[in-house]
Design a protein around this motif. Structure first.
Motif, PDB file in Angstrom:
ATOM      1  N   UNK A  98       0.839  -1.193   0.000  1.00 54.59           N
ATOM      2  CA  UNK A  98       0.000   0.000   0.000  1.00 54.59           C
ATOM      3  C   UNK A  98       0.876   1.246   0.000  1.00 54.59           C
ATOM      4  N   UNK A  99       0.459   2.248  -0.757  1.00 55.82           N
ATOM      5  CA  UNK A  99       1.254   3.461  -0.886  1.00 55.82           C
ATOM      6  C   UNK A  99       0.455   4.690  -0.479  1.00 55.82           C
ATOM      7  N   UNK A 100       1.188   5.726  -0.088  1.00 51.20           N
ATOM      8  CA  UNK A 100       0.573   7.011   0.202  1.00 51.20           C
ATOM      9  C   UNK A 100      -0.488   6.963   1.279  1.00 51.20           C
ATOM     10  N   UNK A 101      -1.535   7.747   1.076  1.00 50.46           N
ATOM     11  CA  UNK A 101      -2.597   7.865   2.065  1.00 50.46           C
ATOM     12  C   UNK A 101      -3.311   6.543   2.296  1.00 50.46           C
ATOM     13  N   UNK A 102      -3.294   5.681   1.291  1.00 47.38           N
ATOM     14  CA  UNK A 102      -3.920   4.365   1.423  1.00 47.38           C
ATOM     15  C   UNK A 102      -3.272   3.576   2.558  1.00 47.38           C
ATOM     16  N   UNK A 103      -1.942   3.654   2.659  1.00 48.32           N
ATOM     17  CA  UNK A 103      -1.232   2.964   3.738  1.00 48.32           C
ATOM     18  C   UNK A 103      -1.538   3.591   5.087  1.00 48.32           C
ATOM     19  N   UNK A 104      -1.618   4.905   5.128  1.00 48.72           N
ATOM     20  CA  UNK A 104      -1.932   5.598   6.386  1.00 48.72           C
ATOM     21  C   UNK A 104      -3.315   5.198   6.883  1.00 48.72           C
ATOM     22  N   UNK A 105      -4.281   5.174   5.977  1.00 48.31           N
ATOM     23  CA  UNK A 105      -5.649   4.840   6.368  1.00 48.31           C
ATOM     24  C   UNK A 105      -5.786   3.383   6.816  1.00 48.31           C
ATOM     25  N   UNK A 106      -4.993   2.492   6.222  1.00 52.38           N
ATOM     26  CA  UNK A 106      -5.118   1.061   6.525  1.00 52.38           C
ATOM     27  C   UNK A 106      -4.307   0.647   7.747  1.00 52.38           C
ATOM     28  N   UNK A 111      -4.358   1.307  11.078  1.00 55.10           N
ATOM     29  CA  UNK A 111      -5.049   0.787  12.271  1.00 55.10           C
ATOM     30  C   UNK A 111      -5.609  -0.624  12.060  1.00 55.10           C
ATOM     31  N   UNK A 112      -6.108  -0.892  10.855  1.00 57.24           N
ATOM     32  CA  UNK A 112      -6.676  -2.211  10.567  1.00 57.24           C
ATOM     33  C   UNK A 112      -5.604  -3.292  10.660  1.00 57.24           C
ATOM     34  N   UNK A 136      -4.431  -3.882  14.285  1.00 53.98           N
ATOM     35  CA  UNK A 136      -5.379  -4.721  15.008  1.00 53.98           C
ATOM     36  C   UNK A 136      -5.278  -6.167  14.537  1.00 53.98           C
ATOM     37  N   UNK A 137      -5.059  -6.358  13.249  1.00 45.35           N
ATOM     38  CA  UNK A 137      -4.972  -7.716  12.718  1.00 45.35           C
ATOM     39  C   UNK A 137      -3.813  -8.482  13.354  1.00 45.35           C
ATOM     40  N   UNK A 138      -2.672  -7.843  13.513  1.00 39.69           N
ATOM     41  CA  UNK A 138      -1.518  -8.521  14.126  1.00 39.69           C
ATOM     42  C   UNK A 138      -1.791  -8.879  15.579  1.00 39.69           C
ATOM     43  N   UNK A 139      -2.392  -7.951  16.310  1.00 39.57           N
ATOM     44  CA  UNK A 139      -2.687  -8.205  17.724  1.00 39.57           C
ATOM     45  C   UNK A 139      -3.722  -9.318  17.873  1.00 39.57           C
ATOM     46  N   UNK A 177       5.248  -1.819  10.489  1.00 34.37           N
ATOM     47  CA  UNK A 177       4.038  -1.255   9.904  1.00 34.37           C
ATOM     48  C   UNK A 177       3.982   0.247  10.131  1.00 34.37           C
ATOM     49  N   UNK A 178       4.309   0.660  11.354  1.00 29.91           N
ATOM     50  CA  UNK A 178       4.248   2.084  11.683  1.00 29.91           C
ATOM     51  C   UNK A 178       5.222   2.911  10.868  1.00 29.91           C
ATOM     52  N   UNK A 179       6.430   2.358  10.671  1.00 30.28           N
ATOM     53  CA  UNK A 179       7.438   3.072   9.875  1.00 30.28           C
ATOM     54  C   UNK A 179       6.968   3.241   8.436  1.00 30.28           C
ATOM     55  N   UNK A 180       6.407   2.157   7.888  1.00 29.88           N
ATOM     56  CA  UNK A 180       5.925   2.237   6.506  1.00 29.88           C
ATOM     57  C   UNK A 180       4.780   3.232   6.398  1.00 29.88           C
ATOM     58  N   UNK A 181       3.856   3.196   7.358  1.00 28.42           N
ATOM     59  CA  UNK A 181       2.724   4.119   7.326  1.00 28.42           C
ATOM     60  C   UNK A 181       3.204   5.566   7.422  1.00 28.42           C
TER      61      UNK A 181
END
Length: 265
Positions: A75-83, A85-86, A89-92, A126-130
């Motif tokens: 996922x790139x750009x804003x799409x990655x930022x928006x996704x 949290x999902x 949660x999926x990892x947890x 994930x956070x770094x990529x976002x």
């Protein structure tokens, strides 16, 4: 042969009881050691079993978490930022769900220990990529604003609203970008010059294409006499002056040829 005379061994009750007691003690000790050895073996077997279960479960978590991480990084750009949290949660939830299959306390503890660091690492990834994609999305939005500002500057000149090129809007968005990128004054000035180059090229080319070559010539001459707004470097870099001059000259030649042709239909 004479018969062996019988012997009578005398033992009082106390001596006899002590012997029996020692025998029972030895038998009890042997049985106790055997029971302890069997218990230890069962404990070891159960420990190994639960450790194996924890390893298998944590490996499955690692596999699925890695797959989710790779999926998210597509996922790139804003799409990655928006996704974000999902996927967070999926990892947890994934870690919790896999852990439910472990019943033994040793397996549960080992699984928790083995997956804690991995989950933390995966969430950080994930956070770094976002964050990086959020930065990229913001820069892209500024570039989009800059492009729109150039188009408006062109339209203002072509429509006659402005006789000169209005650089203010594109310079503002360029400085926002420079600030966000943490550029020093020299870097910010160079970025501003790139923007003023782009605006000027677009306006000059549009004027020449519209047959308004004299206006283009005048604007180009004026642009070569000033610095980029807010800087001490030329508005136009040497890399664009030559090509723009050639464009204007070609326009003048074409205009002259068209004029001559109009005299000789």
């Amino acid at each position: 042969m004479d018969a062996i005379p019988s012997q009578q061994i005398s033992a009082d009750e106390e001596t006899f009881g002590a012997g029996v007691g020692r025998g029972l003690q030895r038998t009890g000790a042997v049985m106790r050691r055997a029971a302890e050895a069997e218990f230890d073996m069962r404990v070891q077997m159960e420990t190994r079993k639960q450790e194996t279960q924890a390893i298998d479960a944590s490996s499955e978590y690692s596999r699925q978490a890695s797959a989710a991480d790779l999926e998210f990084k597509k996922l790139n750009g804003q799409q990655a930022v928006d996704a974000f949290p999902e996927y967070q949660k999926r990892l947890t939830d994934l870690r919790t769900e896999i852990g439910k299959g472990l019943k033994g306390p040793l397996a549960q503890r080992a699984y928790k220990n083995r997956t804690t660091d991995y989950e933390t690492s995966a969430l950080n990834s994930l956070g770094t990529h976002a964050a990086n994609q959020g930065d990229a999305a913001y820069v892209a939005s500024l570039d989009g604003s800059n492009s729109a500002a150039r188009d408006r500057a062109v339209q203002k000149v072509l429509s006659g609203q402005n006789a000169a090129i209005d650089y203010s809007e594109t310079v503002d968005t360029t400085l926002q970008k420079a600030h966000f990128l943490g550029l020093r004054k020299e870097g910010a000035d160079a970025l501003v010059q790139q923007s003023t180059n782009a605006v000027t090229v677009q306006v000059i080319n549009a004027l020449v294409a519209a047959g308004r070559v004299e206006e283009a010539k005048t604007l180009l001459a004026g642009a070569q006499q000033v610095n980029a707004p807010g800087t001490e470097i030329p508005l136009l870099s040497g890399e664009v002056v030559g090509p723009l001059t050639a464009t204007v000259q070609a326009g003048l030649v074409k205009s002259g040829a068209d004029y001559v042709q109009s005299l000789n239909p």
